[in-house]
Scaffold this active site. Structure first.
Site, PDB file in Angstrom:
ATOM      1  N   SER A 135     -18.033  13.809  -6.518  1.00 32.53           N
ATOM      2  CA  SER A 135     -17.592  14.703  -8.073  1.00 32.53           C
ATOM      3  C   SER A 135     -18.183  16.458  -8.189  1.00 32.53           C
ATOM      4  O   SER A 135     -19.111  16.253  -7.211  1.00 32.53           O
ATOM      5  CB  SER A 135     -18.346  13.706  -9.605  1.00 32.53           C
ATOM      6  OG  SER A 135     -19.763  13.734  -9.511  1.00 32.53           O
ATOM      7  N   THR A 160     -17.994   8.906  -7.195  1.00 31.41           N
ATOM      8  CA  THR A 160     -17.271   9.273  -9.056  1.00 31.41           C
ATOM      9  C   THR A 160     -18.740   8.111  -9.197  1.00 31.41           C
ATOM     10  O   THR A 160     -19.307   7.616  -9.182  1.00 31.41           O
ATOM     11  CB  THR A 160     -16.283   8.046  -9.603  1.00 31.41           C
ATOM     12  OG1 THR A 160     -15.236   8.535  -9.025  1.00 31.41           O
ATOM     13  CG2 THR A 160     -16.574   8.369 -11.276  1.00 31.41           C
ATOM     14  N   THR A 202     -15.465  12.951 -11.925  1.00 32.17           N
ATOM     15  CA  THR A 202     -14.525  12.712 -10.480  1.00 32.17           C
ATOM     16  C   THR A 202     -13.782  13.029 -10.152  1.00 32.17           C
ATOM     17  O   THR A 202     -13.904  14.471 -10.730  1.00 32.17           O
ATOM     18  CB  THR A 202     -13.872  11.360 -10.448  1.00 32.17           C
ATOM     19  OG1 THR A 202     -13.949  10.438  -9.495  1.00 32.17           O
ATOM     20  CG2 THR A 202     -13.174  11.493 -11.071  1.00 32.17           C
ATOM     21  N   ARG A 220      -2.595  14.980  -9.912  1.00 25.59           N
ATOM     22  CA  ARG A 220      -3.250  13.347 -10.167  1.00 25.59           C
ATOM     23  C   ARG A 220      -4.193  13.135 -11.041  1.00 25.59           C
ATOM     24  O   ARG A 220      -5.351  13.280 -11.185  1.00 25.59           O
ATOM     25  CB  ARG A 220      -2.565  12.688  -8.827  1.00 25.59           C
ATOM     26  CG  ARG A 220      -3.425  10.853  -9.357  1.00 25.59           C
ATOM     27  CD  ARG A 220      -4.812  10.667  -9.513  1.00 25.59           C
ATOM     28  NE  ARG A 220      -5.553   9.515  -9.016  1.00 25.59           N
ATOM     29  CZ  ARG A 220      -6.412   8.908  -9.339  1.00 25.59           C
ATOM     30  NH1 ARG A 220      -7.801   9.396  -9.900  1.00 25.59           N
ATOM     31  NH2 ARG A 220      -6.470   7.498  -9.287  1.00 25.59           N
ATOM     32  N   THR A 274     -16.133   3.370 -13.131  1.00 25.06           N
ATOM     33  CA  THR A 274     -15.417   3.388 -11.853  1.00 25.06           C
ATOM     34  C   THR A 274     -14.689   2.297 -10.966  1.00 25.06           C
ATOM     35  O   THR A 274     -14.614   1.499 -11.425  1.00 25.06           O
ATOM     36  CB  THR A 274     -16.445   3.888 -10.454  1.00 25.06           C
ATOM     37  OG1 THR A 274     -16.300   4.447  -9.276  1.00 25.06           O
ATOM     38  CG2 THR A 274     -17.255   2.671 -10.947  1.00 25.06           C
ATOM     39  N   GLY A 275     -13.373   3.029 -10.097  1.00 21.59           N
ATOM     40  CA  GLY A 275     -12.349   2.233  -8.881  1.00 21.59           C
ATOM     41  C   GLY A 275     -11.638   3.042  -9.258  1.00 21.59           C
ATOM     42  O   GLY A 275     -11.365   4.209  -9.192  1.00 21.59           O
TER      43      GLY A 275
HETATM   44  N1  ASP Z   1     -12.043   6.162 -10.793  1.00 21.18           N
HETATM   45  C1  ASP Z   1     -12.405   7.760 -10.135  1.00 21.18           C
HETATM   46  C2  ASP Z   1     -10.468   7.736  -9.958  1.00 21.18           C
HETATM   47  O1  ASP Z   1      -9.567   6.829 -10.080  1.00 21.18           O
HETATM   48  C3  ASP Z   1     -12.038   7.055  -8.830  1.00 21.18           C
HETATM   49  C4  ASP Z   1     -13.378   6.059  -8.645  1.00 21.18           C
HETATM   50  O2  ASP Z   1     -14.088   5.888  -9.356  1.00 21.18           O
HETATM   51  O3  ASP Z   1     -14.107   5.885  -7.425  1.00 21.18           O
HETATM   52  O4  ASP Z   1     -10.116   9.126 -10.169  1.00 21.18           O
END
Ligand code: ASP
Length: 305
Positions: free
Chosen positions: A62, A168, A186, A196, A219-220
């Site tokens: 981030s 993130t 992020t 995106r 997060t994810g």
């Molecule tokens: N959630 C974030 C995204 O998809 C990425 C992450 O948390 O690793 O942009």
């Protein structure tokens, strides 16, 4: 009781990782947020302070140190929400701002909108006196190297959805008045297509705060988190009376059910803290007004507050 809980991103365990560094970075951010609360600041002020510190820490995906998209550029997303008045602000695909969380707060407080994207978001930053930074100053040598490796392995194109590269960041807090707030920021996913947008700037997906129930930050891989509305799921479970840990776990179970992977942190207006993650690791840390502190990295047993 006042408290701050932060995360530094969920994902698979990787070589050359620095769990202690990630935990220390999270703990420093939780402390910074708690210091704001100790001075009588609001939960909103606390999550912004914590998030700014993590955005400036190059270890996390981030602000400075964000992953690069298919074109080798940084595109940042962030959102913040005040659970007292259900006010929210968010930005996406921002390229020239060092601390997108502060820009998200400016959208909330100084525009009639909730979400600004792209050039319009960068231009709005200038109208609020947030200086433009050269995008190259946000790129660390490590992220540039990873992007080059992706380009080489894909035979020339930097693209291809390389999957999440982690870090993130997010923060939730409860202040002395029992008001809650949440923030998430992020660089998105490494190798993402230009333009995106993931879950992080979307209210109810990456970030949600409602002082009647609680606040959460996710997060994810956003492509899955959006579809289960992860933070919204946590607050729904809280409204059904589930304890906070079970509410987080139920939301993560739903994410896993559709093939996703990730983590979530949450706080209630009573100062209860909770988290859950299905990934191999999620850096996180908390700091509370009673002096208790803690940090974790993997799904090992950690002492819960
Ligand atoms: N959630 C974030 C995204 O998809 C990425 C992450 O948390 O690793 O942009």
């Amino acid at each position: 009781m006042v408290a701050v809980l932060v995360h530094g991103g969920a994902g698979p365990r990787r070589d050359q990782e620095d769990p202690e560094g990630a935990k220390a970075g999270c703990l420093a951010a939780a402390e910074a947020g708690l210091a704001v609360l100790a001075r009588g600041g609001s939960a909103l002020d606390a999550v912004e302070a914590a998030a700014r510190l993590l955005e400036d820490d190059p270890r996390f995906n981030s602000g400075t140190g964000a992953v690069l998209n298919a074109e080798g550029e940084v595109e940042l997303d962030a959102s913040i929400m005040d659970g007292e008045h259900l006010r929210a602000g968010a930005v996406a695909v921002v390229k020239t701002v060092k601390n997108p969380i502060t820009l998200a707060r400016a959208v909330m407080e100084h525009s009639p909108h909730v979400l600004l994207v792209g050039d319009g978001a960068d231009a709005f930053a200038r109208t609020r006196g947030i200086p433009a930074v050269d995008p190259s100053t946000l790129i660390t040598p490590l992220q540039r190297q990873r992007w080059l490796e992706r380009v080489r392995s894909s035979g020339g194109a930097g693209g291809g959805h390389a999957g999440p590269k982690h870090g993130t960041i997010g923060a939730v807090a409860v202040d002395a008045r029992g008001q809650v707030a949440a923030a998430t920021s992020t660089g998105g996913t490494a190798g993402k297509l230009a333009g995106r947008v993931g879950d992080s700037p979307l209210i109810g997906c990456g970030t949600l705060a409602d002082s009647r129930l609680g606040a959460a930050s996710a997060t994810g891989l956003g492509e899955y988190i959006i579809r289960v509305r992860l933070t919204s799921a946590v607050l729904n479970e809280l409204s059904r009376g589930l304890p906070i840990d079970k509410a987080c776990q139920a939301a993560i179970d739903d994410l896993v059910r559709i093939g996703g992977d990730g983590g979530v942190i949450a706080v209630t207006p009573r100062g209860e803290l909770g988290w859950a993650f299905s990934s191999e690791r999620m850096a996180f840390a908390w700091a509370r007004g009673d002096g208790s502190r803690g940090a974790g990295f993997e799904n090992d047993p950690v002492s819960k507050p």
